[in-house]
Design a protein around this motif. Structure first.
Motif, short mmCIF file in Angstrom:
data_model
loop_
_atom_site.label_atom_id
_atom_site.label_comp_id
_atom_site.label_asym_id
_atom_site.label_seq_id
_atom_site.Cartn_x
_atom_site.Cartn_y
_atom_site.Cartn_z
N LEU A 241 0.85 -1.19 0.00
CA LEU A 241 0.00 0.00 0.00
C LEU A 241 0.88 1.23 0.00
O LEU A 241 1.76 1.38 0.86
N PHE A 242 0.66 2.12 -0.96
CA PHE A 242 1.43 3.35 -1.06
C PHE A 242 0.46 4.52 -1.15
O PHE A 242 -0.38 4.58 -2.05
N LEU A 253 -1.06 11.00 -10.64
CA LEU A 253 -0.51 10.35 -11.83
C LEU A 253 0.78 11.04 -12.29
O LEU A 253 1.55 10.45 -13.05
N GLU A 254 1.00 12.26 -11.84
CA GLU A 254 2.20 13.00 -12.21
C GLU A 254 3.19 13.11 -11.06
O GLU A 254 4.17 13.86 -11.15
N ASP A 255 2.96 12.37 -9.99
CA ASP A 255 3.81 12.45 -8.80
C ASP A 255 5.07 11.61 -8.97
O ASP A 255 5.01 10.42 -9.30
N ASN A 256 6.22 12.21 -8.73
CA ASN A 256 7.49 11.50 -8.91
C ASN A 256 7.64 10.33 -7.93
O ASN A 256 8.17 9.28 -8.29
N ALA A 257 7.19 10.52 -6.69
CA ALA A 257 7.32 9.45 -5.70
C ALA A 257 6.48 8.24 -6.08
O ALA A 257 6.90 7.10 -5.94
N LEU A 258 5.26 8.49 -6.58
CA LEU A 258 4.42 7.39 -7.03
C LEU A 258 5.05 6.69 -8.22
O LEU A 258 5.08 5.45 -8.28
N CYS A 259 5.57 7.47 -9.15
CA CYS A 259 6.20 6.89 -10.33
C CYS A 259 7.38 6.00 -9.92
O CYS A 259 7.55 4.89 -10.44
N GLU A 260 8.19 6.47 -8.99
CA GLU A 260 9.33 5.70 -8.52
C GLU A 260 8.89 4.41 -7.84
O GLU A 260 9.51 3.35 -8.00
N LYS A 261 7.81 4.48 -7.08
CA LYS A 261 7.28 3.28 -6.42
C LYS A 261 6.83 2.25 -7.45
O LYS A 261 7.11 1.05 -7.30
#
Length: 272
Positions: A241-242, A253-261
């Motif tokens: 869960l993130f 959808l444009e968040d760098n932390a989410l993309c990295e996860k």
């Protein structure tokens, strides 16, 4: 004033003509507003398919591991450009899906089952699928497609609802529909989709999923509350869960932390 008046009028009419109002209400949740392309997009795809089930695009070659991605209700494939571009750099072939009545696909009506059918049709062309990513209704539809036979070792849901029943009930409540009108509304929706509303629930759709699951959501999502993410995660005890904070339903959808996860999660997909 209008927001109070309209439900009052429709609710009153639903007691007089429940079938007419119920069928009208069902149509309102089947016809999305077609979103035009976003500000930024991926480059021109290497392959493009227009099918009855939707419009599919692939960036990359048939020899690369496939990441299959689908946006949410009233969305467009360009919303996934940041995550998709990152996955391309990671070595994935990225395939995006516009289901019927969305983006560049044909049609004017859709349902979660139509989203799932679009995913299965795309997978039949480009499979096997290593990574399956769905935003909002696309996330729930991805779990439905898995339940119906789409084989993916790794699944990511982003801002996804845990069911469709709560959305339909919420609309019926807002419109103050009579019990009879609600029944006609549900029957119309199920007839069009070809699947029972109760079946489009993660308690059912994830019951046989044996792969890896990453559930992502924003704590301040006002469209689909974060409690839905908890429900999805609870159906797979080993799921990750993130949560982001303050990005809402779409900006994550444009968040760098989410993309990295997601990229780190994708690393384990290529190991399978």
């Amino acid at each position: 004033m209008i927001n109070r008046l309209v439900p009052a009028l429709i609710g009153g009419a639903s007691h007089i003509a429940p079938r007419t109002i119920g069928n009208w209400a069902a149509t309102q949740v089947q016809i999305p507003r077609r979103t035009r392309k976003g500000r930024a997009m991926l480059a021109e795809p290497d392959s493009l398919w227009h099918r009855q089930q939707g419009c599919f695009r692939r960036w990359g070659s048939s020899t690369q591991p496939v990441a299959l991605m689908i946006h949410g209700w009233e969305g467009h494939h360009s919303q996934l450009h940041i995550i998709g571009s990152a996955l391309r750099r990671k070595g994935f072939a990225v395939v995006t899906v516009d289901p019927p009545a969305h983006g560049d696909a044909d049609g004017d009506k859709a349902s979660p089952q139509h989203f799932a059918d679009a995913l299965k049709a795309a997978a039949a062309i480009v499979g096997p699928i290593k990574l399956l990513v769905g935003h909002s209704m696309g996330g729930l539809a991805a779990t439905l497609a898995v339940r119906q036979g789409l084989d993916a070792s790794h699944l990511v849901t982003i801002s996804a609802p845990a069911d469709v029943a709560s959305t339909i009930t919420g609309i019926a409540d807002w419109l103050r529909l009579s019990p009879a009108a609600r029944r006609y509304m549900r029957e119309n929706i199920e007839r069009f989709a070809g699947v029972a509303i109760t079946q489009v629930d993660v308690e059912n759709t994830l019951s046989n999923f044996s792969g890896q699951l990453l559930v992502t959501h924003d704590r301040k999502d006002r469209k689909i509350s974060v409690e839905h993410a908890e429900r999805i995660r609870n159906n797979r005890p080993n799921a990750q869960l993130f949560l982001t904070s303050g990005l809402g339903h779409t900006r994550l959808l444009e968040d760098n932390a989410l993309c990295e996860k997601i990229l780190n999660f994708a690393d384990s997909a290529t190991a399978y």
